[in-house]
Enzyme design. Structure first.
Site, PDB file in Angstrom:
ATOM      1  N   LYS A 251     -11.649  -1.115   4.786  1.00 32.79           N
ATOM      2  CA  LYS A 251     -11.928  -1.928   3.605  1.00 32.79           C
ATOM      3  C   LYS A 251     -12.938  -3.038   3.941  1.00 32.79           C
ATOM      4  O   LYS A 251     -14.029  -2.727   4.362  1.00 32.79           O
ATOM      5  CB  LYS A 251     -10.606  -2.463   3.050  1.00 32.79           C
ATOM      6  CG  LYS A 251      -9.473  -1.409   2.999  1.00 32.79           C
ATOM      7  CD  LYS A 251      -9.766  -0.229   2.106  1.00 32.79           C
ATOM      8  CE  LYS A 251      -8.806   0.936   2.307  1.00 32.79           C
ATOM      9  NZ  LYS A 251      -7.376   0.633   2.255  1.00 32.79           N
TER      10      LYS A 251
ATOM     11  N   TYR B 191       0.872  -1.172   0.000  1.00 33.72           N
ATOM     12  CA  TYR B 191       0.000   0.000   0.000  1.00 33.72           C
ATOM     13  C   TYR B 191       0.919   1.235   0.000  1.00 33.72           C
ATOM     14  O   TYR B 191       1.861   1.307   0.805  1.00 33.72           O
ATOM     15  CB  TYR B 191      -0.864  -0.044   1.264  1.00 33.72           C
ATOM     16  CG  TYR B 191      -1.817   1.114   1.361  1.00 33.72           C
ATOM     17  CD1 TYR B 191      -2.901   1.200   0.500  1.00 33.72           C
ATOM     18  CD2 TYR B 191      -1.634   2.108   2.301  1.00 33.72           C
ATOM     19  CE1 TYR B 191      -3.775   2.268   0.583  1.00 33.72           C
ATOM     20  CE2 TYR B 191      -2.511   3.178   2.391  1.00 33.72           C
ATOM     21  CZ  TYR B 191      -3.577   3.247   1.527  1.00 33.72           C
ATOM     22  OH  TYR B 191      -4.438   4.301   1.611  1.00 33.72           O
TER      23      TYR B 191
ATOM     24  N   ASP C 218       0.036  -7.553   6.457  1.00 35.95           N
ATOM     25  CA  ASP C 218      -1.135  -6.721   6.168  1.00 35.95           C
ATOM     26  C   ASP C 218      -2.152  -7.618   5.461  1.00 35.95           C
ATOM     27  O   ASP C 218      -1.932  -8.038   4.326  1.00 35.95           O
ATOM     28  CB  ASP C 218      -0.712  -5.532   5.285  1.00 35.95           C
ATOM     29  CG  ASP C 218      -1.863  -4.573   5.002  1.00 35.95           C
ATOM     30  OD1 ASP C 218      -3.020  -5.010   5.016  1.00 35.95           O
ATOM     31  OD2 ASP C 218      -1.591  -3.380   4.719  1.00 35.95           O
TER      32      ASP C 218
HETATM   33  C1  LIG Z   1      -6.160   1.251   2.708  1.00 39.41           C
HETATM   34  C2  LIG Z   1      -5.022   0.397   3.082  1.00 39.41           C
HETATM   35  C3  LIG Z   1      -4.161   0.740   4.136  1.00 39.41           C
HETATM   36  C4  LIG Z   1      -4.306   2.046   4.911  1.00 39.41           C
HETATM   37  O1  LIG Z   1      -5.496   2.104   5.596  1.00 39.41           O
HETATM   38  P1  LIG Z   1      -6.298   3.460   5.977  1.00 39.41           P
HETATM   39  O2  LIG Z   1      -7.464   2.929   6.721  1.00 39.41           O
HETATM   40  O3  LIG Z   1      -6.633   4.145   4.699  1.00 39.41           O
HETATM   41  O4  LIG Z   1      -5.378   4.279   6.810  1.00 39.41           O
HETATM   42  C5  LIG Z   1      -3.143  -0.136   4.455  1.00 39.41           C
HETATM   43  N1  LIG Z   1      -2.965  -1.292   3.766  1.00 39.41           N
HETATM   44  C6  LIG Z   1      -3.756  -1.636   2.737  1.00 39.41           C
HETATM   45  C7  LIG Z   1      -3.505  -2.907   2.007  1.00 39.41           C
HETATM   46  C8  LIG Z   1      -4.807  -0.817   2.359  1.00 39.41           C
HETATM   47  O5  LIG Z   1      -5.594  -1.164   1.326  1.00 39.41           O
END
Ligand SMILES: *Cc1c(COP(=O)(O)O)cnc(C)c1O
Length: 393
Positions: free
Chosen positions: A208, A111, A183
């Protein structure tokens, strides 16, 4: 009934519920900044940890606690640490395990901000980092130094959909006694459980799939052990990365339907991927559910399903990408993913437009790359929309 006997969807609905809510089907929101003590002695015990009573919402709150317990249960972890955003979760991990003279090894396709802060901000504090193609585990081993204190992965990765072998990298990390953080935003615990594969920490942007309704920004960490939990939690508390009770309550509500939302979005994605794969204007497509994906077998082994994220390349490059974006009608032209609505974006003209040509090449961002986050609408409508937008390319 004990939680241990329940399946994923039952836990998604019920896990974490506190008993003290006057039998309400849904827990109330403890919209409070502070909590009163029964006596000076009680206060002393709360501060010493002898009594589990709540003190102050930045430190802990029942509404936030319910969400933390529920996600930790779904990830098979020791405990959850809820934070204000996915990036707050990333920074909690970086600040906990890295510092002056320490070194990070991470996957080269992350990301955007997860990599950008490591290269622009953390060097000011003496942190070094090496980004490698972790889809080949050997590259991770080669990058390890005596000062390496964290391995950070994202799988499937953003936006290249590359899949890394969590077990293989954990085996390498064990030899060097380095913690591994994954992640898991693209899969959610419904499709992948990194802690079961040996990882120490799981990270989520709950913005998400977990919240899933595109109306909240939120993050979560889940640790496999008490030891990692006790390292991370004070950093979250003292940096002020905490969540708000109302945000936690809405996210807990979104979590209840995680399984059925992903089932539907995934079912749609499989059909959308098949449509795109045969379309003459689509040069290539990356989706873990297609046998053409370079880590197709690994994906089948490591993930319960291929998910709802698709990347594809348009013939005609940059202009073709922009034309398609200008003509979608049902899909929203927007960043983010994991919500009920289909989102589409063109990294070369949008999220990654500021990167140099070399940096784009290194990250696998080609001019015609389109990223599609498939939603839960009727699949015929999604395909019809993509088809008409492609007719303008
Ligand atoms: C969106 C996202 C983030 C960051 O998250 P936020 O809630 O926007 O701070 C980190 N890792 C991945 C894979 C993401 O899609």
């Amino acid at each position: 009934m004990h939680n241990e006997d329940l399946g994923f969807n039952s836990l998604a609905v019920h896990a974490g519920k506190k008993d003290d809510c006057m039998n309400s089907a849904v827990s109330p929101i403890y919209q409070t900044s502070t909590f009163s003590f029964d006596s000076a002695d009680h206060g002393a015990k709360c501060f010493s940890g002898e009594d589990k009573g709540y003190i102050y919402t930045r430190i802990g709150n029942p509404t936030i606690g319910e969400l933390e317990d529920a996600v930790a249960k779904l990830e098979n972890g020791f405990g959850g640490i809820a934070v204000s955003s996915g990036m707050a979760a990333v920074n909690t991990v970086y600040l906990t395990y890295l510092g002056m003279g320490k070194h990070l090894v991470a996957h080269n396709s992350l990301y955007g901000p997860s990599r950008a802060i490591m290269e622009s901000l953390y060097p000011r504090f003496g942190v070094e980092s090496t980004f490698v193609d972790a889809t080949n585990a050997e590259n991770v081993e080669k990058a390890i130094r005596p000062e390496t204190s964290l391995i950070y992965l994202e799988t499937p990765a953003n936006p290249t959909i590359g899949i890394t072998d969590i077990e293989a990298i954990v085996a390498i990390a064990r030899k060097h006694n380095i913690p591994v953080c994954v992640d898991n935003t693209f899969c959610s615990p419904y499709l992948q459980k990194p802690l079961d594969l040996g990882a120490d920490i799981v990270l989520h942007s709950m913005t998400k799939f977990i919240n899933g309704h595109a109306d909240i920004v939120a993050g979560m960490l889940v640790t496999k052990t008490k030891e990692h939990y006790n390292k991370l939690r004070p950093v979250m508390v003292n940096m002020g990365f905490n969540m708000d009770p109302h945000q936690a309550w809405l996210t807990r509500r979104g979590l209840k339907t995680l399984g059925i939302r992903i089932d539907r979005a995934q079912e749609n994605s499989i059909k959308v991927a098949a449509f795109l794969e045969q379309h003459p204007k689509v040069e290539w497509i990356l989706y873990p559910g297609l046998a053409s994906h370079p880590q197709y077998e690994l994906g089948k082994r490591q993930m319960k399903g291929p998910g709802a994220m698709i990347s594809f390349g348009l013939r005609g490059g940059f202009e073709a990408g922009k034309r398609m974006m200008d003509h979608v009608q049902l899909a929203l032209l927007a960043v983010s993913l994991g919500g009920i609505e289909t989102l589409i974006q063109h990294p070369a003209s949008m999220t990654h437009s500021k990167l140099s040509k070399e940096a784009k090449d290194a990250a696998g961002i080609t001019d015609g790359l389109v990223r599609l986050a498939v939603g839960i609408e009727d699949v015929d409508d999604i395909i019809a929309d993509l088809n008409q937008a492609l007719s303008h390319v």
